[in-house]
Scaffold this active site. Sequence first.
Site, PDB file in Angstrom:
ATOM      1  N   SER A  54       0.821  -1.204   0.000  1.00 29.28           N
ATOM      2  CA  SER A  54       0.000   0.000   0.000  1.00 29.28           C
ATOM      3  C   SER A  54       0.866   1.269   0.000  1.00 29.28           C
ATOM      4  CB  SER A  54      -0.951  -0.071   1.202  1.00 29.28           C
ATOM      5  OG  SER A  54      -2.063   0.717   0.952  1.00 29.28           O
ATOM      6  N   TRP A 112      -9.888   0.146  -5.402  1.00 22.88           N
ATOM      7  CA  TRP A 112      -9.340   1.462  -5.015  1.00 22.88           C
ATOM      8  C   TRP A 112      -7.910   1.629  -5.550  1.00 22.88           C
ATOM      9  CZ3 TRP A 112     -11.107   5.886  -3.316  1.00 22.88           C
ATOM     10  CH2 TRP A 112     -10.332   6.731  -2.513  1.00 22.88           C
ATOM     11  N   HIS A 163      -7.515  -5.784  -0.078  1.00 23.88           N
ATOM     12  CA  HIS A 163      -6.273  -5.038   0.128  1.00 23.88           C
ATOM     13  C   HIS A 163      -5.541  -5.613   1.341  1.00 23.88           C
ATOM     14  CE1 HIS A 163      -4.001  -1.320  -0.363  1.00 23.88           C
ATOM     15  NE2 HIS A 163      -4.119  -1.060   0.927  1.00 23.88           N
ATOM     16  N   LYS A 213       4.248   2.084  -2.425  1.00 27.42           N
ATOM     17  CA  LYS A 213       4.689   3.282  -3.152  1.00 27.42           C
ATOM     18  C   LYS A 213       6.125   3.611  -2.700  1.00 27.42           C
ATOM     19  CE  LYS A 213       0.086   5.275  -1.996  1.00 27.42           C
ATOM     20  NZ  LYS A 213      -0.908   4.547  -2.687  1.00 27.42           N
TER      21      LYS A 213
HETATM   22  C1  GTR Z   1      -5.348   4.430   1.581  1.00 29.27           C
HETATM   23  C2  GTR Z   1      -4.759   5.254   0.489  1.00 29.27           C
HETATM   24  C3  GTR Z   1      -4.028   4.360  -0.444  1.00 29.27           C
HETATM   25  C4  GTR Z   1      -3.107   3.417   0.293  1.00 29.27           C
HETATM   26  C5  GTR Z   1      -3.663   2.965   1.625  1.00 29.27           C
HETATM   27  C6  GTR Z   1      -2.684   2.382   2.627  1.00 29.27           C
HETATM   28  O1  GTR Z   1      -6.205   5.080   2.394  1.00 29.27           O
HETATM   29  O2  GTR Z   1      -5.805   5.905  -0.160  1.00 29.27           O
HETATM   30  O3  GTR Z   1      -3.334   5.113  -1.411  1.00 29.27           O
HETATM   31  O4  GTR Z   1      -1.871   3.954   0.436  1.00 29.27           O
HETATM   32  O5  GTR Z   1      -4.268   3.971   2.307  1.00 29.27           O
HETATM   33  O6  GTR Z   1      -1.521   2.731   2.667  1.00 29.27           O
HETATM   34  O7  GTR Z   1      -3.132   1.585   3.428  1.00 29.27           O
END
Ligand code: GTR
Length: 434
Positions: free
Chosen positions: A272, A363, A414, A276
Site C-alpha cells: 500500500s 481502489w 487489500h 509506493k
Molecule cells: C489508503 C490510500 C491508499 C493506500 C492505503 C494504505 O487510504 O488511499 O493510497 O496507500 O491507504 O496505505 O493503506
Amino acid sequence: MLRSHFSRLKSVTSYLAAILASSCLACALYAADPIAPPNYDEEKVPQFTLPDPLVAPDGSKIETPEQWREIARPRILELFKTEMFGQFPEADLSKVKFEEISTKPDALNGKATRKEIRIYFNYPEKTPKADLMILIPNNAKKPVPAFLMPNFQGNHTTTDDPTVTAVDAPFRTRNANEKPDDVRGVAKSRWAFDKIIDRGYAVATVYYEEIEPDKSAEFKYGVHPLFTNFDITKDDYPAVISAWAWGLSRALDCLQTVPEIDATKVVVAGHSRLGKTALWCGANDERFAAVISNNSGCGGAALSRREFGERVDRINASFPHWFTKKFHTYGSRVNDLPIDEHELIALIAPRPVYVASASEDLWADPKGEFLSCFYADPVYKLLGTDGFGGVVAPPEVNTSVGATIRYHKRTGKHDVTDFDWEKYLDFADFVFGR
Ligand code: GTR
C-alpha cells in the site's frame, strides 16, 4: 423459533437502517466534497496517451542502454523528484549509527535467530531512531538473501513473540493509551515468517512511523529535520514518502553490517503506501537487488491517467504530506503530468520487479497496476532482460505471470497474504538463481 425469526428480522432492519444512514452520510460527504467520487467503471476510463520513456522531449529516440542510462533515466528520475516525491534526501550519514539491542538465537521454535538493531539517525542524539527486527535462518551455510519490508503498526504487531521490543512513542496512527500487548501479533497474518525462513531467506522489518510519523505536511517530525540541505519552497523538497524511502536505505546500510546476510541480495518490499515507498526507494537506491510492490495503487504502480479508483486529486486531498506541492496541482489535469507510473517501474530496470494486486482492491486499480508493468517492458527489453516475458493481457486471478517484471492479482481484499508471499519467494528464487 418465532423469537429467532423476530430477532433476525430486527437485525436485518437495523442493518438496512445502518446502510441507509451510511449511504446518506456518504452522499452528504460527497455533496460537500469538490472531489468527484471514485470511478469503478472501466467504460468511463478516459482516453489517454502515456509519456514514452524511450522518447526524449525533443522527439529523439532512446535506442541503446547507454542512452537510457545517460539521457533518459536521469531525466525521468528528476521529473519524479520535482513533480511527485521530492528529492531522495541526503543527510549526514556519519551520524547514522547502529546498536544491536537484542539477539534471540532460538526464535521461531529454534529455526531462526532474531536480532533487533536500533538505527540512530542523528547520533549521538537518541532520536530519531528506529528498530530493525531481523530474522535469519539458523541452518544457512553462507550469507543469505533478505527481504526488507516496513510494517504499519510496530515490529511487535508482526508476531506473537512476547520478547519483541514494542515501540515506545505515540505516533499518529497509534492510540496513546495503548499497551504493547494490546496489539502484539495483530498483523501477523501479513508476515509469513516461517515460510520465508524455511525457504532460506532472512527478513527484516521496521515500523514506518519510527522513520517519520505519517503526519500532515509540516515536515517537522521524524527524520525530516535532518534534511537541512533542502529548501521547503522548492518543487523538489522531499515529501514524506521520500523520507520513508530514505529510512529504508538506512535499513539497508544496517543490513550490510550483519555478516549472516548477503546485502547485495536484498529485496525491498512494501504494501500500500509502503508499496509506493518501496518503488520509490528501489528507483533511487540501486543497491536493492529487486523490488516488490504489494497493492501500491495510486502514486505507486497504478497509472495516474486511468483515473480509476483512488485518483491523484483524492490522494493529495487525503494525504497531502506524501507528495510534493507540485503534484497537488495535477489533480484535475493528470494528462499534464510529464511522467506516469510505468516510468516509476522503468526506473528500477533492469532489476527485477514484482507488482501485485488484489481482486477486491479496486481502489488501487489492479488493471492500472498491470498496465504499468506492460508499459515498462520496452525499457527492460532495451536493457537486455526478458521484461514482462511477452505478457499482453491481465492474467486469470491467482496466476503469477511475467519474467523479470512479474504480476499477479490475488483474490480478496487489500492485504498481504500467504499466497502473496509464496509468489514473492518464487520470484526471489528466480532473482537469485536459487
Ligand atoms: C489508503 C490510500 C491508499 C493506500 C492505503 C494504505 O487510504 O488511499 O493510497 O496507500 O491507504 O496505505 O493503506
